[in-house]
Design a protein around this motif. Structure first.
Motif, PDB file in Angstrom:
ATOM      1  N   LEU A  96       0.895  -1.076  -0.258  1.00 47.50           N
ATOM      2  CA  LEU A  96      -0.070  -0.025   0.184  1.00 47.50           C
ATOM      3  C   LEU A  96       0.683   1.388   0.407  1.00 47.50           C
ATOM      4  O   LEU A  96       0.455   2.576  -0.822  1.00 47.50           O
ATOM      5  CB  LEU A  96      -1.247   0.187   1.495  1.00 47.50           C
ATOM      6  CG  LEU A  96      -1.688  -1.020   1.033  1.00 47.50           C
ATOM      7  CD1 LEU A  96      -2.856  -1.042   2.478  1.00 47.50           C
ATOM      8  CD2 LEU A  96      -2.910  -1.100  -0.045  1.00 47.50           C
ATOM      9  N   ALA A  97       2.065   0.676   0.818  1.00 45.96           N
ATOM     10  CA  ALA A  97       2.415   2.579   0.708  1.00 45.96           C
ATOM     11  C   ALA A  97       3.989   2.594  -0.490  1.00 45.96           C
ATOM     12  O   ALA A  97       4.218   3.247  -1.018  1.00 45.96           O
ATOM     13  CB  ALA A  97       3.473   2.368   2.189  1.00 45.96           C
ATOM     14  N   ILE A  98       4.320   1.261  -0.997  1.00 47.91           N
ATOM     15  CA  ILE A  98       4.495   1.595  -2.503  1.00 47.91           C
ATOM     16  C   ILE A  98       3.723   1.808  -3.664  1.00 47.91           C
ATOM     17  O   ILE A  98       4.584   2.738  -3.863  1.00 47.91           O
ATOM     18  CB  ILE A  98       5.776  -0.036  -2.502  1.00 47.91           C
ATOM     19  CG1 ILE A  98       6.498   0.069  -2.199  1.00 47.91           C
ATOM     20  CG2 ILE A  98       6.262   0.371  -4.004  1.00 47.91           C
ATOM     21  CD1 ILE A  98       7.184  -2.085  -1.606  1.00 47.91           C
ATOM     22  N   ALA A  99       2.488   1.457  -3.122  1.00 53.63           N
ATOM     23  CA  ALA A  99       1.759   1.849  -4.667  1.00 53.63           C
ATOM     24  C   ALA A  99       1.361   3.756  -4.503  1.00 53.63           C
ATOM     25  O   ALA A  99       1.347   4.159  -5.612  1.00 53.63           O
ATOM     26  CB  ALA A  99      -0.131   1.639  -4.249  1.00 53.63           C
ATOM     27  N   ALA A 100       1.150   4.103  -3.238  1.00 51.61           N
ATOM     28  CA  ALA A 100       1.509   5.944  -2.926  1.00 51.61           C
ATOM     29  C   ALA A 100       2.566   6.545  -3.077  1.00 51.61           C
ATOM     30  O   ALA A 100       2.573   7.232  -3.761  1.00 51.61           O
ATOM     31  CB  ALA A 100       1.132   6.043  -1.032  1.00 51.61           C
ATOM     32  N   ALA A 101       3.305   5.989  -2.899  1.00 51.59           N
ATOM     33  CA  ALA A 101       4.927   6.552  -3.384  1.00 51.59           C
ATOM     34  C   ALA A 101       5.298   6.148  -4.797  1.00 51.59           C
ATOM     35  O   ALA A 101       5.311   6.817  -5.622  1.00 51.59           O
ATOM     36  CB  ALA A 101       6.711   5.408  -2.532  1.00 51.59           C
ATOM     37  N   LEU A 102       4.315   5.608  -5.491  1.00 53.17           N
ATOM     38  CA  LEU A 102       4.883   5.327  -7.096  1.00 53.17           C
ATOM     39  C   LEU A 102       3.220   5.886  -7.227  1.00 53.17           C
ATOM     40  O   LEU A 102       4.158   7.059  -8.335  1.00 53.17           O
ATOM     41  CB  LEU A 102       4.019   3.811  -7.612  1.00 53.17           C
ATOM     42  CG  LEU A 102       4.130   3.997  -9.016  1.00 53.17           C
ATOM     43  CD1 LEU A 102       5.408   4.122  -9.451  1.00 53.17           C
ATOM     44  CD2 LEU A 102       3.528   2.301  -9.125  1.00 53.17           C
ATOM     45  N   LEU A 184       7.919   7.278   3.195  1.00 53.01           N
ATOM     46  CA  LEU A 184       6.885   6.804   1.718  1.00 53.01           C
ATOM     47  C   LEU A 184       8.504   7.690   0.861  1.00 53.01           C
ATOM     48  O   LEU A 184       8.253   7.753  -0.186  1.00 53.01           O
ATOM     49  CB  LEU A 184       6.076   7.152   2.527  1.00 53.01           C
ATOM     50  CG  LEU A 184       4.975   8.326   0.976  1.00 53.01           C
ATOM     51  CD1 LEU A 184       4.145   6.701   0.229  1.00 53.01           C
ATOM     52  CD2 LEU A 184       3.817   9.035   1.259  1.00 53.01           C
ATOM     53  N   GLY A 185       8.752   8.684   1.758  1.00 52.79           N
ATOM     54  CA  GLY A 185      10.207   9.444   0.819  1.00 52.79           C
ATOM     55  C   GLY A 185      10.676   8.538  -0.026  1.00 52.79           C
ATOM     56  O   GLY A 185      11.226   8.851  -0.333  1.00 52.79           O
ATOM     57  N   PHE A 186      11.308   7.123   1.297  1.00 58.19           N
ATOM     58  CA  PHE A 186      12.328   6.783   0.502  1.00 58.19           C
ATOM     59  C   PHE A 186      12.008   6.075  -0.924  1.00 58.19           C
ATOM     60  O   PHE A 186      12.723   6.093  -1.690  1.00 58.19           O
ATOM     61  CB  PHE A 186      12.463   5.909   1.909  1.00 58.19           C
ATOM     62  CG  PHE A 186      13.734   4.805   1.050  1.00 58.19           C
ATOM     63  CD1 PHE A 186      15.088   5.177   1.406  1.00 58.19           C
ATOM     64  CD2 PHE A 186      13.529   3.734   0.579  1.00 58.19           C
ATOM     65  CE1 PHE A 186      16.281   4.458   0.898  1.00 58.19           C
ATOM     66  CE2 PHE A 186      15.318   2.776   0.769  1.00 58.19           C
ATOM     67  CZ  PHE A 186      16.153   3.074   0.449  1.00 58.19           C
ATOM     68  N   TYR A 187      11.030   5.065  -1.175  1.00 58.50           N
ATOM     69  CA  TYR A 187       9.994   4.736  -2.033  1.00 58.50           C
ATOM     70  C   TYR A 187       9.994   5.480  -2.913  1.00 58.50           C
ATOM     71  O   TYR A 187      10.135   4.877  -4.265  1.00 58.50           O
ATOM     72  CB  TYR A 187       8.673   4.223  -1.225  1.00 58.50           C
ATOM     73  CG  TYR A 187       8.626   2.990  -0.210  1.00 58.50           C
ATOM     74  CD1 TYR A 187       9.857   2.281   0.300  1.00 58.50           C
ATOM     75  CD2 TYR A 187       7.413   3.086   0.305  1.00 58.50           C
ATOM     76  CE1 TYR A 187       9.763   1.645   0.839  1.00 58.50           C
ATOM     77  CE2 TYR A 187       7.568   1.480   1.016  1.00 58.50           C
ATOM     78  CZ  TYR A 187       8.759   1.160   1.797  1.00 58.50           C
ATOM     79  OH  TYR A 187       8.652  -0.284   2.730  1.00 58.50           O
TER      80      TYR A 187
END
Length: 310
Positions: A96-102, A184-187
């Motif tokens: 979920l966090a990766i999708a938001a970061a994308l 989130l920023g790192f992703y």
């Protein structure tokens, strides 16, 4: 007059000596790092494996007991299963966090006005100390003067303040949200780097062929971002196993072990209950689980890479 093989054998000997000197130089450069790796990684891992099959405390000698700690863990320890489930939930929520970061990476990679400013704002959360992040979010969730309760009560959504971190149902999602905010920023940076490495002529050719934007995203962007996404997944797995400081500051594993992770339970078993032998067994289980999940993620990534090459 030298024999027919004389000069060649002498030349071979000189090359062998040169290679030996180069190998010795490489070993000299690697030796300090290898020594540190052995001292702080391999040796503690071996000590934990040995300690997990012994009954030991600082006041008595070690006694071999075989797999009794693992039997207790699997059959009698409900807290272990709760901590394991919470850790797996942490890992399962990482996409979920990766999708938001994308989504954010795609936006800041476009011609959006002020994209550099937005990128900096999103990334600012990552360099913060995790303890500071825990304190900030604990205040945001506070039932007396917290920001979230203030907004919800001001807008009439709730009449009474919500006890976010004191609720068995809400505590874990609240901690996961705080963790996502930090990483989130790192992703985003990893995915943004992957986006900028995609050749632009692929998109231009797709536009010429009349491929819509959504199809370009799923047929070009996502397949070529798989290495970056895999790296984010590995980071998410590692982060789920090392979120001790965030959980300790925000909830200390409570309420009622609702936010207990394997890493926090290992700490409590070792330093709270002084059961260092049992904590060692928990550490071995966590290490094996980490290896299994990483291998699975690596296999999935390898299969994707193979399909792309074909």
């Amino acid at each position: 007059m030298s024999g027919p093989g004389g000069p060649r054998s002498g030349k071979t000997t000189w090359f062998q000596r040169k290679r030996t000197r180069e190998l010795a130089l490489v070993v000299c450069f690697l030796l300090p790092s290898l020594a540190i790796f052995f001292l702080y990684r391999i040796l503690p891992l071996g000590w934990n494996a040995w300690l997990s099959v012994h009954a030991w405390s600082p006041l008595k000698a070690a006694q071999f007991i075989g797999l009794e700690h693992y039997e207790e863990m699997l059959l009698d320890d409900d807290v272990f299963w709760q901590a394991l489930a919470n850790t797996l939930i942490f890992i399962a929520c990482s996409p979920l966090a990766i999708a938001a970061a994308l989504g954010i990476a795609v936006l800041v990679n476009s011609d959006l006005r002020g994209a550099a400013v937005y990128r900096t704002i999103v990334f600012l959360s990552y360099p913060l100390m995790t303890v500071a992040v825990g304190i900030i979010w604990r205040w945001l969730y506070d039932e007396r003067g917290g920001f979230f309760n203030y907004v919800l009560r001001s807008t009439g959504v709730i009449d009474q303040p919500m006890k976010f971190l004191q609720s068995f149902d809400w505590a874990l999602p609240c901690v996961i949200l705080a963790d996502f905010w930090q990483v989130l920023g790192f992703y985003m940076i990893i995915l943004l780097t992957g986006l900028q490495s995609i050749p632009q002529h692929l998109y231009e050719a797709a536009r010429v062929d009349g491929v819509p934007a959504r199809a370009r995203f799923f047929r070009i962007t996502l397949p070529l971002l798989r290495p970056s996404i895999f790296l984010c997944i590995v980071v998410g797995i590692l982060n789920s196993f090392t979120s001790f400081d965030l959980v300790y500051v925000m909830t200390n594993g409570g309420p009622g072990h609702a936010t207990e992770l394997l890493i926090t339970y290992i700490y409590k078993a070792g330093f709270g209950q002084t059961r260092f032998d049992y904590a060692a067994a928990l550490t071995v289980v966590q290490f094996l689980l980490l290896v299994v999940l990483t291998v699975i993620a690596n296999k999935l990534s390898g299969g994707n890479a193979g399909s792309l090459e074909r």
